[in-house]
Write an enzyme that holds these catalytic residues in place. Structure first.
Site, short mmCIF file in Angstrom:
data_model
loop_
_atom_site.label_atom_id
_atom_site.label_comp_id
_atom_site.label_asym_id
_atom_site.label_seq_id
_atom_site.Cartn_x
_atom_site.Cartn_y
_atom_site.Cartn_z
N HIS A 1 29.87 48.31 36.30
CA HIS A 1 30.56 48.47 37.46
C HIS A 1 29.80 48.06 38.63
O HIS A 1 30.16 48.46 39.83
CB HIS A 1 31.43 49.77 37.74
CG HIS A 1 31.79 50.25 36.51
ND1 HIS A 1 33.01 49.70 36.07
CD2 HIS A 1 32.09 51.45 35.54
CE1 HIS A 1 33.63 50.14 35.03
NE2 HIS A 1 32.78 51.22 34.78
N HIS B 1 37.75 48.98 33.21
CA HIS B 1 37.52 48.96 31.93
C HIS B 1 38.26 47.94 31.04
O HIS B 1 38.20 47.70 30.08
CB HIS B 1 37.12 50.16 31.07
CG HIS B 1 36.54 51.21 31.72
ND1 HIS B 1 37.13 52.15 32.53
CD2 HIS B 1 35.16 51.52 31.80
CE1 HIS B 1 36.25 53.13 33.19
NE2 HIS B 1 35.06 52.43 32.71
#
Lengths: 331, 331
Positions: free
Chosen positions: A56, A218
């Site tokens: 991320h 995700h």
């Protein structure tokens, strides 16, 4: 799928070394861990820490520095850091005034942070927690009970970090972090799947004429898989969902984020921001600040998320306070 | 190929409006143009301006602000701005102390800027030019006589902008811009082609097991198409090419940039930076500062470039001077 990596097993380790090598004056890696802290940690103020799976970037270690985080633990790609790593993080950032743990609401992160906090408290540390759950798309999901924590997390880092830098006590730092959580909503979408280094192929299949609304960071399923839409249509869908959740009064001041998912050109993010600001204006809302960039990504996913945070005088002061981190600098 | 756009014909217009909407306190668009300037332009100092085709965001308008550019002209995607637009830019940023035009070495940009400068000089303006040609990959190319101007351009903006902010005269601002050009080299590579909004499909074909070294920022051919390589191998290839061109003395201080091409996750850029810093250390060079991020992109191309700039005390002072722009903030 081609990637600029060496062995997939080494990617997080090498990434962290590469981050520290870019900012040796700011960042220090705790030996034998995937924990990165300020070079001068712990400070003589409340420590603010975060962490979670890698993939991320610049979240989380990119937000370490003056006025934001004191440290962050990185898990493997899309995996929670262990309780041991979280505990090492808390320990390294505890200067005696207590530590605020900012946790994105994923089961692994929450569970491992909780265990770490119990361990730290047994050693005498004082730790408070803010759990971020800003994703308005889905109530429960693949890795969560309740809503997911996504891009709004950055604003929690910013507000809590600024409050800590003021010398506030732990309860007050926690309070402003929670205040952001109570006033922020986000929704994302994907044009393409992300590809993890380990798997080397798309996490999910999305056709050439398909997009997914409400996607998680995700690649978790969203609310709707639909045909391709224009940027304006996408912006309207995401923004309306967020605004419906926040239910703001007219003339409310807001901070907005158009966040790239990692593989999206900035050109497209600005096209989205144009419509977002037009729409907020139509709705009688007042944009106090507008951020556009890659803040909370999902590897190489193409797509974006839109975050809206209602701000009052206190949050404006904290969000505009000076910060000096690899990924966010405020003068 | 899916993109977050509306009509491809409107993408630059909408992007510029979206940039200004994100930074209304900093940026102002000249009406009926694709020119963006500081809200407070012209200043009572040398104006520093740049411009070129769109698709390289945050270049150029992202670097407008205190300590960097006063304004920038955006052409259509991968197309030069017109001479009229360049002239409007120079005019808007000329506060009476002259204007430095920073031009990437592409035939269209150079020609249109030259015409604009002639027109501006006929109106009494004093204009100097620095042409950036930092790409060490190829001597001539699809759109250039001589080497291409790529990511090193950002450092020219930074140094010249800082010098102008000091109140230096035009010749001195030009001198430091040229000093960067004389000391900087860049080489890029691509894992994938970029996709222009107009065409909607890859500009060139690159197989699943192929990469291209020495690529240009418009997808122009590079030096070599080869099989996939590890991040460390790619880093070595790019860095060795740049260092061979610069021919630096041992212990030379350098600023490095690992630049993402637009579709590259930050994770991968940090993996590249790790090896870059290791290699420079092996070569006895001294990294003074290391930048990692998307500075000069090629739409959604996956890949990176590596820039090395030799710095002396003067350049260090200018490159570390405060700057406050949408894409680069230095405290």
């Amino acid at each position: 799928m081609k990637k600029l990596i060496n062995d997939p097993d080494d990617v997080v380790d090498e990434m962290l070394d590469g981050m520290v090598a870019a900012h040796p004056d700011r960042l220090r890696r705790l030996s034998d861990t995937q924990v990165v802290v300020r070079t001068d940690a712990p400070l003589d103020e409340v420590g603010v820490v975060s962490g979670g799976g890698s993939g991320h970037e610049p979240t989380h270690a990119g937000y370490i520095g003056d006025g934001m985080l004191d440290g962050a633990a990185a898990g493997d790609v899309f995996s929670s850091p262990t309780a041991d790593e979280f505990e090492a993080l808390v320990d390294a950032c505890d200067g005696g005034e207590g530590v605020l743990a900012v946790v994105k609401n994923y089961e692994g992160d929450v569970m491992n942070f909780e265990t770490a906090i119990e361990l730290a408290e047994m050693e005498g540390a004082e730790v408070a927690t803010v759990v971020v759950n800003d994703d308005v798309a889905v109530e429960d999901s693949l890795y969560t009970s309740g809503r997911r924590g996504v891009c709004g997390t950055i604003l929690v880092h910013k507000a809590a970090g600024a409050k800590a830098a003021e010398g506030a006590d732990l309860a007050d730092v926690q309070r402003v972090g929670q205040k952001v959580v109570d006033n922020v909503g986000t929704m994302g979408m994907a044009l393409t799947s992300c590809v993890t280094p380990e798997k080397g192929e798309p996490t999910f299949d999305l056709g050439d004429e398909e997009i997914e609304l409400g996607i998680g960071i995700h690649g978790e399923p969203g609310t709707e898989r639909t045909g391709t839409m224009s940027a304006d249509e996408v912006t309207d869908e995401l923004t309306e969902s967020v605004l419906a959740d926040l239910d703001l009064d007219e003339d409310q001041e807001v901070l907005t984020i158009v966040n790239g998912m990692g593989g999206t050109p900035q050109m497209e993010l600005f096209v989205v921001n144009r419509r977002l600001q037009e729409l907020l204006d139509e709705r009688g809302l007042d944009t106090w600040d507008a951020w556009v960039g890659d803040y909370m990504t999902s590897l190489d996913m193409a797509g974006c998320s839109i975050t809206v945070c209602a701000v009052d005088d206190e949050l404006k002061e904290l969000l505009a306070a000076p910060a000096d981190t690899p990924a966010l600098t405020v003068r």
